[in-house]
Design a protein around this motif. Structure first.
Motif, short mmCIF file in Angstrom:
data_model
loop_
_atom_site.label_atom_id
_atom_site.label_comp_id
_atom_site.label_asym_id
_atom_site.label_seq_id
_atom_site.Cartn_x
_atom_site.Cartn_y
_atom_site.Cartn_z
N VAL A 20 18.58 7.95 -1.65
CA VAL A 20 18.00 6.63 -1.81
C VAL A 20 16.50 6.65 -1.55
CG1 VAL A 20 17.99 4.28 -0.92
CG2 VAL A 20 20.13 5.50 -1.23
N SER A 21 16.06 7.42 -0.57
CA SER A 21 14.65 7.45 -0.25
C SER A 21 14.25 8.83 0.21
CB SER A 21 14.34 6.42 0.84
OG SER A 21 15.04 6.74 2.02
N THR A 22 13.00 9.20 -0.03
CA THR A 22 12.44 10.47 0.41
C THR A 22 11.12 10.18 1.11
OG1 THR A 22 13.40 11.62 -1.46
CG2 THR A 22 11.63 12.75 -0.29
N PRO A 23 10.96 10.64 2.34
CA PRO A 23 9.72 10.36 3.05
C PRO A 23 8.53 11.02 2.38
CG PRO A 23 11.07 11.92 4.26
CD PRO A 23 11.90 11.43 3.13
N THR A 24 7.38 10.35 2.34
CA THR A 24 6.17 10.90 1.75
C THR A 24 5.05 10.85 2.77
OG1 THR A 24 5.53 8.73 0.89
CG2 THR A 24 6.80 10.16 -0.57
N ILE A 424 30.65 4.85 9.67
CA ILE A 424 30.18 4.66 8.31
C ILE A 424 30.46 3.21 7.87
CG2 ILE A 424 30.54 5.33 5.90
CD1 ILE A 424 29.04 7.40 7.45
N LEU A 425 29.47 2.59 7.22
CA LEU A 425 29.63 1.25 6.68
C LEU A 425 29.54 1.30 5.16
CD1 LEU A 425 27.31 -0.76 9.10
CD2 LEU A 425 29.77 -0.48 9.25
N LEU A 426 30.14 0.32 4.50
CA LEU A 426 30.16 0.24 3.05
C LEU A 426 29.51 -1.06 2.59
CD1 LEU A 426 33.87 1.29 2.47
CD2 LEU A 426 31.89 2.78 2.70
N ILE A 439 28.88 1.45 -4.97
CA ILE A 439 29.10 1.36 -3.54
C ILE A 439 27.99 2.10 -2.82
CG2 ILE A 439 30.59 3.42 -3.47
CD1 ILE A 439 32.21 2.00 -1.28
N TRP A 440 27.47 1.48 -1.77
CA TRP A 440 26.44 2.09 -0.93
C TRP A 440 27.07 2.49 0.40
CZ3 TRP A 440 21.31 2.79 -2.42
CH2 TRP A 440 20.96 2.20 -3.63
N PHE A 441 26.64 3.61 0.93
CA PHE A 441 27.14 4.10 2.20
C PHE A 441 26.02 4.05 3.23
CE2 PHE A 441 29.38 6.41 -1.18
CZ PHE A 441 30.68 5.97 -0.94
N GLY A 442 26.32 3.51 4.39
CA GLY A 442 25.34 3.44 5.46
C GLY A 442 25.92 3.97 6.75
N GLN A 443 25.08 4.57 7.55
CA GLN A 443 25.48 5.07 8.86
C GLN A 443 25.00 4.09 9.91
OE1 GLN A 443 27.31 7.66 9.41
NE2 GLN A 443 26.85 8.62 11.36
N LEU A 444 25.91 3.56 10.70
CA LEU A 444 25.52 2.67 11.78
C LEU A 444 25.07 3.53 12.95
CD1 LEU A 444 25.28 -0.18 12.88
CD2 LEU A 444 27.64 0.00 13.68
N ARG A 445 23.79 3.56 13.17
CA ARG A 445 23.21 4.39 14.22
C ARG A 445 23.05 3.57 15.48
NH1 ARG A 445 21.48 9.16 12.16
NH2 ARG A 445 21.91 9.78 14.30
N SER A 446 23.34 4.18 16.62
CA SER A 446 23.35 3.44 17.88
C SER A 446 22.03 3.54 18.63
CB SER A 446 24.50 3.94 18.76
OG SER A 446 24.44 5.34 18.90
N GLN A 447 21.23 4.55 18.35
CA GLN A 447 19.96 4.71 19.09
C GLN A 447 18.83 5.05 18.13
OE1 GLN A 447 20.86 7.68 22.07
NE2 GLN A 447 21.66 6.14 23.48
N PRO A 448 18.01 4.08 17.68
CA PRO A 448 18.16 2.64 17.93
C PRO A 448 19.23 2.04 17.03
CG PRO A 448 16.29 3.03 16.51
CD PRO A 448 16.80 4.39 16.89
N LEU A 449 19.67 0.83 17.35
CA LEU A 449 20.75 0.19 16.61
C LEU A 449 20.24 -0.26 15.25
CD1 LEU A 449 23.68 -0.72 16.81
CD2 LEU A 449 22.89 -2.89 17.73
N GLN A 450 20.78 0.35 14.18
CA GLN A 450 20.33 0.04 12.83
C GLN A 450 21.34 0.61 11.83
OE1 GLN A 450 16.83 2.26 11.66
NE2 GLN A 450 17.35 3.97 13.00
N VAL A 451 21.25 0.14 10.58
CA VAL A 451 22.04 0.71 9.50
C VAL A 451 21.10 1.59 8.67
CG1 VAL A 451 23.43 0.26 7.46
CG2 VAL A 451 23.57 -1.27 9.42
N GLU A 452 21.46 2.85 8.53
CA GLU A 452 20.66 3.81 7.79
C GLU A 452 21.40 4.20 6.51
OE1 GLU A 452 18.09 7.71 9.04
OE2 GLU A 452 20.16 7.64 9.72
N VAL A 453 20.79 3.96 5.35
CA VAL A 453 21.41 4.27 4.07
C VAL A 453 21.45 5.78 3.88
CG1 VAL A 453 21.23 4.04 1.57
CG2 VAL A 453 20.68 2.10 3.05
N ILE A 454 22.63 6.31 3.50
CA ILE A 454 22.74 7.75 3.29
C ILE A 454 23.07 8.10 1.84
CG2 ILE A 454 23.41 8.22 5.68
CD1 ILE A 454 26.28 8.45 4.80
N GLY A 455 23.38 7.13 1.00
CA GLY A 455 23.66 7.44 -0.40
C GLY A 455 24.43 6.34 -1.08
#
Length: 486
Positions: A20-24, A424-426, A439-455
């Protein structure tokens, strides 16, 4: 019957798992004109030598900095965010289990299959490891796979015997078969479904009694996971409960009989540990209004119609507290520092102090018409709840994160245990960029609390689950597997 593969299956090509994203990294913009066109200062020869020496040094430093940045770019892209890589696709089944190193798929008899077929695939490349066919115990309508103590357990619902007593819902009984996960060989088979695993190499199987209230009347049997030997069987068929927390290892079973007696039994030996007599108002209540729950060091009895809770010490069954609730709700279990109650007829969630029975907080879980999910503790600490469309502080009920369209699904096709930490969230799109479902897949990260898109992936999936490093979803007649790279 066991069949070993003759050839390695072709791994299906897939377009799933686009990043979804690539850091630049912004390296800046060069000024117009050539550096060689720079006007030289009118200085003496010694000043000119010093100027060119300093200028060369500045260029070397700049080139070194740019080189280090260019080296760092692929490293940042590889490590700053997880990535979803497609592994393989196999025909979908009626039930499946995603384990750390294998995928197990059950396909029920039919369409040219003489019996239920259980297939094991290697997650690294999709190669079939083994296939077991069972023609004697076909599934009737429900089947579940799980791993307990390193043993693969398959529980199947079976049709009733002609003239026999039907189990709950008018269907037959349940049979659990234990397979060696490495070879597919059958280790043992017993009637009943899996209740819980003890601290040792033991599993409790439950079977309905066939009485007037079959779901409430169970007779637990303790089985040695390795050999299938019966360790002990409960003396009576009655109500049995245990701690259902995903992280708990239950040390006891709790019973409530029709005479108003509570009792606890040791899971490993079946020995009765403690007894207690229930209050008269509970003994005379409608059995359908009473429910038992074991959570941590408490045994809680709930009278739903009277909106009353009675709490007992799990070890001694000594009475701790009683409370009348100002709302109608049913007890769902332990939620970290509180007991959770889900509202009846509405989507409220309530946190109860396990030490006193007092209400700590109440929260509305749902926005619009979205159904709430079962509340569960997540993350490295027990004080964070995934509940409905939000993340709550279990101590206060305060909202920590709104999930909006993200949702957490477990069970369904994939009968794997819920990934408790950073699940994992959908996020389903009915019409994506290519006008089709996505369908988008997100990882619910606890530190810090956020949803991170993984694909993301194109398709409409009706069953997904994940382990720490793998994800599997069903799309029509296919089961797709991805690798989550960190």
């Amino acid at each position: 019957m066991l069949r070993q593969p003759h050839s390695r299956p072709r791994v299906a090509q897939s377009h799933y798992g686009d990043n979804v994203s690539t850091p630049t990294i912004d390296l800046g913009t060069l000024a117009s004109g050539s550096p060689d066109e720079e006007t030289l200062p009118a200085r003496s020869s010694s000043h000119l030598r010093r100027y060119w020496r300093d200028r060369a040094r500045r260029r070397m430093v700049a080139l070194s900095a740019v080189s280090m940045l260019l080296i760092a770019v692929p490293t940042a892209a590889a490590t700053s965010a997880p990535r979803l890589d497609p592994l393989f696709t196999v025909p979908a089944g009626d039930s499946a289990l995603l384990d750390d190193g294998r995928l197990y798929v059950l396909r029920e008899a039919g369409e040219g299959r003489p019996g239920d077929t259980l297939t094991a695939y290697r997650l690294s490349d999709g190669a079939m490891l083994w296939e077991a066919v069972d023609t004697d115990n076909p599934a009737y309508g429900w089947a579940a796979l799980q791993i307990r103590g390193g043993v693969l357990l398959l529980t199947r619902e079976q049709p009733p015997e002609p003239g026999g007593v039907p189990a709950p819902g008018g269907v037959g009984g349940f049979v659990t078969t234990a397979y060696d996960p490495d070879s597919g060989n059958v280790r043992w088979r017993h009637e009943g479904w899996v209740g819980l695993a003890g601290a040792g190499n033991l599993v409790i199987l439950l079977e309905p009694s066939g009485s007037e209230h079959p779901w409430d009347r169970m007779r637990p049997t303790a089985i040695d996971l390795g050999t299938g030997e019966v360790i002990w069987t409960a003396p009576v068929a009655t109500r049995w409960v245990y701690d259902r927390s995903p992280t708990a290892v239950a040390a006891y079973l709790v019973t409530m009989d029709d005479d108003g007696q509570l009792a606890t039994y040791d899971v490993d030996t079946g020995i009765r540990l403690a007894t207690s007599t229930l209050p008269d108002e509970v003994s005379g209540a409608d059995p359908y209004d009473l429910s038992l729950l074991a959570a941590d060091d408490l045994v809680v009895l709930q009278d739903v119609s009277a909106q009353t809770l009675y709490a007992y010490d799990a070890d001694s069954l000594a009475h701790r507290w009683s409370t009348e609730l100002p709302f109608t709700a049913f007890l769902t279990g332990g939620c970290g520092p509180v007991l959770c109650l889900q509202g009846l007829g509405h989507n409220g969630l309530h946190g109860i102090d396990p030490d006193t029975g007092e209400s700590r907080w109440s929260a509305d879980l749902v926005a619009g018409d979205r159904a709430p999910s079962w509340p569960r503790a997540i993350g490295p600490t027990p004080d964070t709840l995934l509940a409905g469309d939000r993340i709550l502080d279990a101590t206060t009920g305060e909202q920590l994160l709104a999930l909006e369209r993200w949702e957490h699904r477990s069970g369904g096709l994939i009968q794997a245990s819920v990934h408790q930490q950073d699940p994992i969230l959908l996020w389903r799109e009915r019409h994506g960029a290519d006008t089709g479902p996505r369908i988008w897949f997100g990882q619910l990260r606890s530190q810090p609390l956020q949803v991170e898109v993984i694909g993301n992936a194109a398709g409409w999936f009706d069953g997904c689950d994940a382990t720490t490093r793998h994800l599997a979803c069903r799309d029509g007649g296919h089961l797709h597997v991805w690798h989550i790279r960190w």
